[in-house]
Design a protein around this motif. Structure first.
Motif, PDB file in Angstrom:
ATOM      1  N   ILE A   4      42.655  48.672  31.875  1.00  0.00           N
ATOM      2  CA  ILE A   4      42.525  47.792  32.961  1.00  0.00           C
ATOM      3  C   ILE A   4      41.340  47.627  33.492  1.00  0.00           C
ATOM      4  CG2 ILE A   4      43.410  46.880  35.188  1.00  0.00           C
ATOM      5  CD1 ILE A   4      46.215  48.314  34.344  1.00  0.00           C
ATOM      6  N   TYR A   5      40.662  48.871  33.935  1.00  0.00           N
ATOM      7  CA  TYR A   5      39.182  48.919  34.361  1.00  0.00           C
ATOM      8  C   TYR A   5      38.165  48.432  33.279  1.00  0.00           C
ATOM      9  CZ  TYR A   5      40.903  51.758  38.025  1.00  0.00           C
ATOM     10  OH  TYR A   5      41.846  52.396  39.099  1.00  0.00           O
ATOM     11  N   ARG A  48      38.907  45.906  31.119  1.00  0.00           N
ATOM     12  CA  ARG A  48      38.795  44.505  31.303  1.00  0.00           C
ATOM     13  C   ARG A  48      38.130  43.862  32.567  1.00  0.00           C
ATOM     14  NH1 ARG A  48      44.151  43.825  31.983  1.00  0.00           N
ATOM     15  NH2 ARG A  48      43.808  43.276  34.187  1.00  0.00           N
ATOM     16  N   ARG A  49      38.054  44.442  33.435  1.00  0.00           N
ATOM     17  CA  ARG A  49      37.584  44.164  34.722  1.00  0.00           C
ATOM     18  C   ARG A  49      36.084  44.382  34.718  1.00  0.00           C
ATOM     19  NH1 ARG A  49      41.802  46.909  38.928  1.00  0.00           N
ATOM     20  NH2 ARG A  49      43.407  45.473  38.740  1.00  0.00           N
ATOM     21  N   LEU A  75      34.747  41.437  32.440  1.00  0.00           N
ATOM     22  CA  LEU A  75      34.625  40.393  33.545  1.00  0.00           C
ATOM     23  C   LEU A  75      33.557  40.429  34.465  1.00  0.00           C
ATOM     24  CD1 LEU A  75      36.170  37.563  34.279  1.00  0.00           C
ATOM     25  CD2 LEU A  75      37.538  39.026  35.871  1.00  0.00           C
ATOM     26  N   PHE A 102      35.039  47.817  41.108  1.00  0.00           N
ATOM     27  CA  PHE A 102      35.978  46.991  40.424  1.00  0.00           C
ATOM     28  C   PHE A 102      37.273  47.172  40.286  1.00  0.00           C
ATOM     29  CE2 PHE A 102      33.083  48.478  36.977  1.00  0.00           C
ATOM     30  CZ  PHE A 102      34.026  49.135  36.023  1.00  0.00           C
ATOM     31  N   ASP A 125      41.724  43.242  42.005  1.00  0.00           N
ATOM     32  CA  ASP A 125      42.219  42.447  40.805  1.00  0.00           C
ATOM     33  C   ASP A 125      41.297  41.557  40.394  1.00  0.00           C
ATOM     34  OD1 ASP A 125      44.009  39.619  40.513  1.00  0.00           O
ATOM     35  OD2 ASP A 125      45.403  41.334  40.612  1.00  0.00           O
ATOM     36  N   ASP A 126      41.910  41.134  38.942  1.00  0.00           N
ATOM     37  CA  ASP A 126      40.770  40.168  38.418  1.00  0.00           C
ATOM     38  C   ASP A 126      40.514  38.837  39.042  1.00  0.00           C
ATOM     39  OD1 ASP A 126      42.271  42.131  36.505  1.00  0.00           O
ATOM     40  OD2 ASP A 126      41.553  41.136  34.838  1.00  0.00           O
ATOM     41  N   GLN A 127      41.337  38.411  39.539  1.00  0.00           N
ATOM     42  CA  GLN A 127      41.267  37.137  40.349  1.00  0.00           C
ATOM     43  C   GLN A 127      40.386  37.339  41.528  1.00  0.00           C
ATOM     44  OE1 GLN A 127      45.472  35.849  41.566  1.00  0.00           O
ATOM     45  NE2 GLN A 127      46.151  35.386  39.543  1.00  0.00           N
ATOM     46  N   ILE A 144      37.700  39.244  41.453  1.00  0.00           N
ATOM     47  CA  ILE A 144      36.480  39.342  40.688  1.00  0.00           C
ATOM     48  C   ILE A 144      35.806  37.800  40.321  1.00  0.00           C
ATOM     49  CG2 ILE A 144      35.170  39.814  38.687  1.00  0.00           C
ATOM     50  CD1 ILE A 144      36.968  42.444  38.641  1.00  0.00           C
ATOM     51  N   ALA A 145      36.993  37.140  39.599  1.00  0.00           N
ATOM     52  CA  ALA A 145      36.667  35.530  39.191  1.00  0.00           C
ATOM     53  C   ALA A 145      36.104  34.798  40.495  1.00  0.00           C
ATOM     54  CB  ALA A 145      37.986  35.187  38.382  1.00  0.00           C
TER      55      ALA A 145
END
Length: 394
Positions: A304-305, A307-308, A311, A371, A374-376, A378-379
């Protein structure tokens, strides 16, 4: 004034991490949590591995008398045996449970080590960028932190370290994977550092210990390998916690181990055991000792980290930020587009983005972005990072 002058001074200098976290709390009240992009605190949000809940419940059901009693200050022997067995494989050196003490997190372990090692006025080298609390832990026990900067890519600068060592130097703290940079020091550099400490220590007639703070050891990317300290440096102490790899920071459970062949090992371990008691820890939490003993070969899902990281790196690179992609941990440490990192973080704050100024880690002109969110989030931060970047360059 009721409080000490030293604490007044420390309060003024206190952690930028907490300051920004508190600013984030205010913004969330004002605008709503879903409108704030908070990258201030390294508080892992990835859930503990499934085995944790199973062992937790099993341990809670155990009604054997004495499960919550006092114990040896160094911790439950069978728990230390479990950790020593895993560390023996990890470090490539046979470690006995007597070489290891349980601690109240890595922070507790560091305070125990400092208490055992330092006489008033003695020095401990820390490598910038560094976790700001190191300075406070060293001061807690009468020592002085000597800050040495790493090189342009946050690697060990051996000539700078050599120039900083004096007759008062008792230890050097390394943190790899590093908070805040994500850098991982390679084995050749660590071995060379060990040789340097041995050579200078012999010249001064003293032992200079290498202290390796390793809570992020299992969070690495792209197949990166964290070198085994004990295989490379004899006079070394490794300490860690389960805060990051098991996502248990609030449980305050960690450990420290002394190299089996370190100078004065027995006296050092005896002093650390006593320090555990007289610092008021007494012993690490009994319940969590029993839980983590069963979780030595598991960790949270670090993909998970990874992937972030991808991103966040892509997002910042597209805007024009300069940074080194981290090899481990869950932080980015980009350069700020202006030299004044505090001012730039204030610009980000106007965009409802929380970052920690690099001067909080001894390296102005940078900022730390955690990071573990949540991915959202970051986006969603992309527009704010670009607006602040453009404003700073006007």
């Amino acid at each position: 004034m009721a409080i000490s002058e030293k604490m007044k001074q420390f309060s003024a200098q206190s952690s930028w991490i907490r300051k920004m976290f508190e600013e984030g709390a205010k913004l969330k009240i004002q605008y709503g949590a879903d409108q704030v992009c908070d990258f201030s605190l390294g508080n892992p949000d990835v859930p503990p591995p499934p085995q944790f809940r199973e062992i937790l419940q099993e341990t809670a059901r155990d009604t054997t008398p004495g499960q919550h009693s006092y114990m040896p200050n160094g911790g439950l022997p069978w728990v230390r045996e479990a950790i020593a067995a895993r560390m023996s494989t990890e470090q490539g050196v046979t470690i006995d449970h007597g070489d290891l003490l349980m601690a109240c997190g890595a922070a507790g372990a560091l305070n125990v080590v400092m208490k055992a090692l330092l006489n008033p006025g003695e020095e401990v080298i820390v490598l910038a960028p560094y976790f700001v609390e190191y300075g406070f832990y060293i001061d807690n026990h009468g020592g002085s932190a000597v800050v040495v900067h790493t090189d342009g890519e946050f690697n060990l600068d051996l000539p700078a370290i050599a120039a900083a060592i004096t007759e008062k130097t008792r230890a050097i703290i390394i943190n790899s994977p590093n908070n805040p940079t994500g850098q991982v020091y390679d084995g050749a550099a660590i071995s060379a550092l060990g040789d340097l400490l041995e050579e200078v220590g012999n010249r001064f007639g003293s032992t200079i210990y290498l202290i390796s703070d390793e809570p992020y050891r299992k969070i690495v990317f792209d197949g990166c390998v964290v070198p085994p300290i004990f295989q490379l440096v004899r006079n070394s102490i490794v300490l860690s916690s389960f805060s990051k790899d098991l996502s248990l920071p609030g449980e305050r459970i960690g450990y420290l181990a002394v190299h089996p062949q370190a100078d004065d090992k027995t006296a050092l371990l005896d002093a650390m055991t006593l320090a555990t008691r007289i610092l008021g820890f007494v012993n690490a939490p009994a319940f969590m000792q029993r839980v983590v003993a069963e979780l030595q070969d598991v960790s949270s899902d670090t993909s998970i980290y990874a992937r972030r990281r991808e991103l966040f790196c892509s997002l910042l690179a597209d805007i024009g930020y300069q940074f080194l992609a981290p090899k481990g941990a869950f932080y980015l440490f980009p350069k700020t587009p202006i030299d004044d990192d505090v001012r730039f973080c204030a610009l980000l704050q106007e965009e409802k983005i929380l970052a920690v100024p690099g001067r909080g880690f001894g390296s102005p002109g940078h900022m730390r972005l955690a990071f573990c969110t949540d991915d959202q989030v970051i986006a969603r931060s992309a527009a704010g990072f670009k607006t602040a970047f453009d404003r700073a360059r006007e």
